[in-house]
Design an enzyme around this catalytic site. Sequence first.
Site, PDB file in Angstrom:
ATOM      1  N   GLN A 229      -9.901 -12.605   4.182  1.00 34.58           N
ATOM      2  CA  GLN A 229     -10.669 -11.192   4.058  1.00 34.58           C
ATOM      3  C   GLN A 229     -10.730 -11.229   1.889  1.00 34.58           C
ATOM      4  OE1 GLN A 229      -7.648  -6.936   3.442  1.00 34.58           O
ATOM      5  NE2 GLN A 229      -7.708  -9.009   5.534  1.00 34.58           N
TER       6      GLN A 229
ATOM      7  N   ASN B 105     -19.167   5.760  10.768  1.00 33.44           N
ATOM      8  CA  ASN B 105     -19.242   4.839   9.947  1.00 33.44           C
ATOM      9  C   ASN B 105     -19.071   4.059  11.396  1.00 33.44           C
ATOM     10  OD1 ASN B 105     -19.988   4.833   7.568  1.00 33.44           O
ATOM     11  ND2 ASN B 105     -17.545   4.681   7.063  1.00 33.44           N
TER      12      ASN B 105
ATOM     13  N   TYR C 244       1.372  -1.514  -0.165  1.00 34.38           N
ATOM     14  CA  TYR C 244      -0.187  -0.099   0.259  1.00 34.38           C
ATOM     15  C   TYR C 244       0.441   1.399  -0.142  1.00 34.38           C
ATOM     16  CZ  TYR C 244      -4.289  -2.653   1.147  1.00 34.38           C
ATOM     17  OH  TYR C 244      -5.074  -4.296   1.689  1.00 34.38           O
TER      18      TYR C 244
END
Length: 338
Positions: free
Chosen positions: A176, A294, A54
């Site tokens: 995942q 959230n 990432y």
Amino acid sequence: MNFRHLGRSGLIVSRLAYGNWLTRSSSRSEETELACVRAALDAGITTFDTADVYAGSQAEESLGRALKGERREGLEILTKVFAPTGPGRNDMGLSRKHIRESIDNSLRRLGMDHVDVYQAHRFDPSTPLEETMAALADVVHAGKAHYIGVSEWTAEQIRRGHALAGELRIPFISNQPQYSALWRVPEVEVMPLCEELGMGQIVWSPLAQGVLTGKYLPGGQWPEGSRATDSNDGSEVLAPWLTDEVLHRVQRLHPIAADLGLTLAQLSLAWVLQHPNVSAAVIGASRPEQITDNAKAAGVTLDAEVLSAIDAVLDPVVSRDPAATTDSSPTDPAWRVG
């Protein structure tokens, strides 16, 4: 924040996990990352998901700095290995060489001596599975990870990997996959198998790349600064959802959410968390307020009538084909980093 065991393991995770794939993208600052991590901690989130690839490997570094000073025993840290992290032929995949080098590099970037779950980011068809699982066993036995997981493996790949993990006596506890009210592919084969094997799901993209927040309206005029307008922000993953048919149906969910006193994002996250095999859903954000809002979905229970109403609206545009489970090779150009 609510919590649940990850599969049938002893590891307890927060129902919402913070993921920094997009938060720490090349178009966002470390200040944003720090603010979002702080908001996650303030909301009671203890589970943090990242990957070596990432933001060109900067995401792990940023997360490590943001969590510095936090009690390590009170956190669950997950990272991944597979995607290219350099220009060399062995800087990718699930070979023994890449796994053993990658875990050390991830720990250095995170500033930690272990992660809680080390995940194979994709299946590697170019490396014998026996080699991959033996290398992951080395990671566990060296104390560099407590548990092993995978991401976007097919049901058959998971079954084979789980059998080898049993022989090697290492805890293979999680998968995942992408999962949302619009993307239900794992329900067909992967989730039933994982329930059988005692593995839990830590799902990504529970808001379908932001489509299930309702911010994208039919007609193709996307909000300025949104993911759909940012080529560095995963817009290619979002594109298939940006059809008028999908967006019209998503807008029809607003009254269902309003009747429950929820935002559409909170309704969509609560929907994902209703599945008994989902231990946690990974959320990201471009602003810390999104994390705060959230996080309120974690304690929401949706009754059968609400679930049926959501199904009735979305069913014609839902993806369920198990063949859509990602099975890319480490030689796939999409995995290469610039």
